[in-house]
Design a protein around this motif. Structure first.
Motif, PDB file in Angstrom:
ATOM      1  N   SER A 181     -71.635  44.102  38.939  1.00 41.84           N
ATOM      2  CA  SER A 181     -71.845  42.861  39.664  1.00 41.84           C
ATOM      3  C   SER A 181     -72.458  41.822  38.728  1.00 41.84           C
ATOM      4  CB  SER A 181     -72.767  43.113  40.862  1.00 41.84           C
ATOM      5  OG  SER A 181     -74.061  43.400  40.413  1.00 41.84           O
ATOM      6  N   ALA A 182     -72.355  40.577  39.101  1.00 44.91           N
ATOM      7  CA  ALA A 182     -72.879  39.503  38.258  1.00 44.91           C
ATOM      8  C   ALA A 182     -74.397  39.597  38.134  1.00 44.91           C
ATOM      9  CB  ALA A 182     -72.472  38.148  38.835  1.00 44.91           C
ATOM     10  N   ASP A 183     -75.063  40.188  39.139  1.00 44.67           N
ATOM     11  CA  ASP A 183     -76.515  40.278  39.124  1.00 44.67           C
ATOM     12  C   ASP A 183     -77.035  41.403  38.239  1.00 44.67           C
ATOM     13  OD1 ASP A 183     -76.208  38.340  41.008  1.00 44.67           O
ATOM     14  OD2 ASP A 183     -76.942  39.534  42.687  1.00 44.67           O
ATOM     15  N   ALA A 184     -76.201  42.382  37.937  1.00 46.40           N
ATOM     16  CA  ALA A 184     -76.657  43.550  37.188  1.00 46.40           C
ATOM     17  C   ALA A 184     -76.851  43.201  35.724  1.00 46.40           C
ATOM     18  CB  ALA A 184     -75.660  44.684  37.317  1.00 46.40           C
ATOM     19  N   GLU A 185     -78.018  43.602  35.191  1.00 47.59           N
ATOM     20  CA  GLU A 185     -78.261  43.377  33.775  1.00 47.59           C
ATOM     21  C   GLU A 185     -77.373  44.286  32.939  1.00 47.59           C
ATOM     22  OE1 GLU A 185     -82.355  43.475  32.672  1.00 47.59           O
ATOM     23  OE2 GLU A 185     -82.945  42.347  34.437  1.00 47.59           O
ATOM     24  N   ILE A 186     -77.325  45.554  33.307  1.00 48.91           N
ATOM     25  CA  ILE A 186     -76.459  46.520  32.640  1.00 48.91           C
ATOM     26  C   ILE A 186     -75.596  47.145  33.732  1.00 48.91           C
ATOM     27  CG2 ILE A 186     -76.349  48.631  31.284  1.00 48.91           C
ATOM     28  CD1 ILE A 186     -79.166  47.933  30.250  1.00 48.91           C
ATOM     29  N   PRO A 187     -74.289  46.867  33.718  1.00 53.32           N
ATOM     30  CA  PRO A 187     -73.431  47.365  34.797  1.00 53.32           C
ATOM     31  C   PRO A 187     -73.285  48.884  34.760  1.00 53.32           C
ATOM     32  CG  PRO A 187     -72.111  46.330  33.095  1.00 53.32           C
ATOM     33  CD  PRO A 187     -73.543  46.097  32.734  1.00 53.32           C
ATOM     34  N   THR A 188     -73.057  49.449  35.913  1.00 52.67           N
ATOM     35  CA  THR A 188     -72.781  50.872  36.019  1.00 52.67           C
ATOM     36  C   THR A 188     -71.462  51.160  35.316  1.00 52.67           C
ATOM     37  OG1 THR A 188     -73.926  50.940  38.125  1.00 52.67           O
ATOM     38  CG2 THR A 188     -72.402  52.744  37.669  1.00 52.67           C
ATOM     39  N   ALA A 189     -71.399  52.275  34.628  1.00 51.37           N
ATOM     40  CA  ALA A 189     -70.182  52.627  33.891  1.00 51.37           C
ATOM     41  C   ALA A 189     -69.837  54.097  34.113  1.00 51.37           C
ATOM     42  CB  ALA A 189     -70.359  52.331  32.415  1.00 51.37           C
ATOM     43  N   LEU A 190     -69.355  54.415  35.309  1.00 54.80           N
ATOM     44  CA  LEU A 190     -68.915  55.773  35.590  1.00 54.80           C
ATOM     45  C   LEU A 190     -67.557  55.997  34.943  1.00 54.80           C
ATOM     46  CD1 LEU A 190     -69.783  56.073  39.368  1.00 54.80           C
ATOM     47  CD2 LEU A 190     -71.116  56.830  37.415  1.00 54.80           C
ATOM     48  N   GLU A 191     -67.335  57.175  34.447  1.00 57.33           N
ATOM     49  CA  GLU A 191     -66.076  57.522  33.806  1.00 57.33           C
ATOM     50  C   GLU A 191     -65.371  58.567  34.667  1.00 57.33           C
ATOM     51  OE1 GLU A 191     -64.934  55.981  31.256  1.00 57.33           O
ATOM     52  OE2 GLU A 191     -66.739  54.888  30.715  1.00 57.33           O
ATOM     53  N   PRO A 192     -64.228  58.220  35.272  1.00 52.75           N
ATOM     54  CA  PRO A 192     -63.551  59.165  36.152  1.00 52.75           C
ATOM     55  C   PRO A 192     -62.843  60.295  35.428  1.00 52.75           C
ATOM     56  CG  PRO A 192     -62.305  57.156  35.995  1.00 52.75           C
ATOM     57  CD  PRO A 192     -63.592  56.927  35.254  1.00 52.75           C
ATOM     58  N   GLY A 193     -62.578  60.164  34.141  1.00 52.55           N
ATOM     59  CA  GLY A 193     -61.899  61.236  33.425  1.00 52.55           C
ATOM     60  C   GLY A 193     -60.521  61.477  33.989  1.00 52.55           C
ATOM     61  N   SER A 194     -60.139  62.737  34.116  1.00 54.14           N
ATOM     62  CA  SER A 194     -58.825  63.066  34.655  1.00 54.14           C
ATOM     63  C   SER A 194     -58.971  64.130  35.728  1.00 54.14           C
ATOM     64  CB  SER A 194     -57.889  63.557  33.541  1.00 54.14           C
ATOM     65  OG  SER A 194     -58.358  64.782  33.022  1.00 54.14           O
ATOM     66  N   THR A 195     -58.009  64.159  36.598  1.00 58.78           N
ATOM     67  CA  THR A 195     -57.946  65.172  37.638  1.00 58.78           C
ATOM     68  C   THR A 195     -56.643  65.926  37.448  1.00 58.78           C
ATOM     69  OG1 THR A 195     -59.205  63.800  39.154  1.00 58.78           O
ATOM     70  CG2 THR A 195     -57.907  65.581  40.128  1.00 58.78           C
ATOM     71  N   GLU A 196     -56.732  67.230  37.355  1.00 56.27           N
ATOM     72  CA  GLU A 196     -55.540  68.036  37.144  1.00 56.27           C
ATOM     73  C   GLU A 196     -55.037  68.584  38.469  1.00 56.27           C
ATOM     74  OE1 GLU A 196     -56.171  71.080  34.247  1.00 56.27           O
ATOM     75  OE2 GLU A 196     -56.646  69.642  32.678  1.00 56.27           O
ATOM     76  N   GLY A 210     -67.812  61.575  42.953  1.00 58.91           N
ATOM     77  CA  GLY A 210     -66.693  62.456  42.675  1.00 58.91           C
ATOM     78  C   GLY A 210     -65.391  61.690  42.671  1.00 58.91           C
ATOM     79  N   PHE A 211     -64.411  62.262  42.008  1.00 59.36           N
ATOM     80  CA  PHE A 211     -63.102  61.636  41.907  1.00 59.36           C
ATOM     81  C   PHE A 211     -62.056  62.622  42.396  1.00 59.36           C
ATOM     82  CE2 PHE A 211     -65.848  59.692  38.779  1.00 59.36           C
ATOM     83  CZ  PHE A 211     -65.630  58.345  39.005  1.00 59.36           C
ATOM     84  N   ASP A 212     -61.058  62.092  43.080  1.00 60.47           N
ATOM     85  CA  ASP A 212     -60.000  62.940  43.613  1.00 60.47           C
ATOM     86  C   ASP A 212     -58.719  62.135  43.647  1.00 60.47           C
ATOM     87  OD1 ASP A 212     -58.802  65.185  44.636  1.00 60.47           O
ATOM     88  OD2 ASP A 212     -59.930  65.227  46.499  1.00 60.47           O
ATOM     89  N   ILE A 213     -57.664  62.777  44.043  1.00 60.54           N
ATOM     90  CA  ILE A 213     -56.358  62.138  44.155  1.00 60.54           C
ATOM     91  C   ILE A 213     -56.110  61.852  45.630  1.00 60.54           C
ATOM     92  CG2 ILE A 213     -53.885  62.451  43.811  1.00 60.54           C
ATOM     93  CD1 ILE A 213     -54.680  64.414  41.553  1.00 60.54           C
ATOM     94  N   ASP A 214     -55.716  60.613  45.916  1.00 56.79           N
ATOM     95  CA  ASP A 214     -55.509  60.216  47.300  1.00 56.79           C
ATOM     96  C   ASP A 214     -54.325  60.950  47.927  1.00 56.79           C
ATOM     97  OD1 ASP A 214     -56.468  58.746  49.456  1.00 56.79           O
ATOM     98  OD2 ASP A 214     -55.083  57.093  49.097  1.00 56.79           O
ATOM     99  N   ASP A 215     -53.216  61.070  47.212  1.00 52.73           N
ATOM    100  CA  ASP A 215     -52.023  61.748  47.738  1.00 52.73           C
ATOM    101  C   ASP A 215     -51.753  62.995  46.912  1.00 52.73           C
ATOM    102  OD1 ASP A 215     -49.674  62.571  48.868  1.00 52.73           O
ATOM    103  OD2 ASP A 215     -48.549  60.747  48.418  1.00 52.73           O
TER     104      ASP A 215
END
Length: 189
Positions: free
Chosen positions: A162-177, A100-105
């Motif tokens: 990471s350098a070891d990963a064949e295909i890196p993870t690619a999460l997309e945070p989008g936007s938070t309103e 999940g993604f959120d705003i720190d402040d």
């Protein structure tokens, strides 16, 4: 970003699964800290050891045990969330969930949204008073609520692994309103 990650291990005895689980989760935790995740942002949220039963016979028989441990990880640098997941799985984590993604402040973002909402409400009230032929007096009531609205706070993340990963993870945070809806009530003159 918030990510739940952990391990699930099966084995013949409680001692075996407990030792393997502790060893693996310690490696995962160390890998996270090596990436710069602060200890205060890593929290154990579950630790379980349960028997596995064989139900094929007429009676239940324990055939082994499953140990699982889950960490909740707060990733303050959003550009590192993909690397954090890759490092955790490379260190033995075999469960990742609850991203999940959120705003720190939020207070700062809410104050900015509030300022914009009040300015827009004033503008609309002034336009309406001009059209209807009355003048606005002083504000006699103010109310607000937090809901959905048009002002997004965009968060961006690079797809890094990471350098070891064949295909890196690619999460997309989008936007938070962050939205503040305000109602201004004026005296009419």
């Amino acid at each position: 970003a918030f990510v739940s990650m952990g391990i699930r291990i099966q084995g013949p005895t409680v001692k075996v699964v407990q030792d393997q689980a502790n060893s693996t989760i310690n490696k995962v935790s160390k890998a996270l800290k090596d990436l710069g995740v602060d200890s205060k942002d890593i929290q154990t949220i579950s630790y379980n050891i349960n028997p596995d039963y064989d139900f094929s016979a007429s009676s239940q028989k324990i055939k082994g045990y499953t140990a699982s441990t889950t960490l909740s990880v707060k990733v303050r640098n959003i550009d590192e969330v993909n690397s954090v997941i890759d490092a955790a799985t490379a260190s033995g984590a075999n469960e990742v969930s609850g991203v999940g993604f959120d705003i720190d402040d939020k207070v700062e973002a809410q104050n900015e949204a509030r300022e914009k909402a009040v300015a827009e409400a004033r503008k609309k009230a002034e336009n309406a008073s001009g059209i209807a032929g009355f003048r606005l007096g002083k504000i006699i009531n103010y109310s607000e609520n937090f809901g959905e609205g048009p002002e997004p706070l965009l968060l961006r993340a690079a797809a890094q692994g990471s350098a070891d990963a064949e295909i890196p993870t690619a999460l997309e945070p989008g936007s938070t309103e962050v939205t503040v809806n305000v109602t201004l009530s004026y005296e009419i003159q």
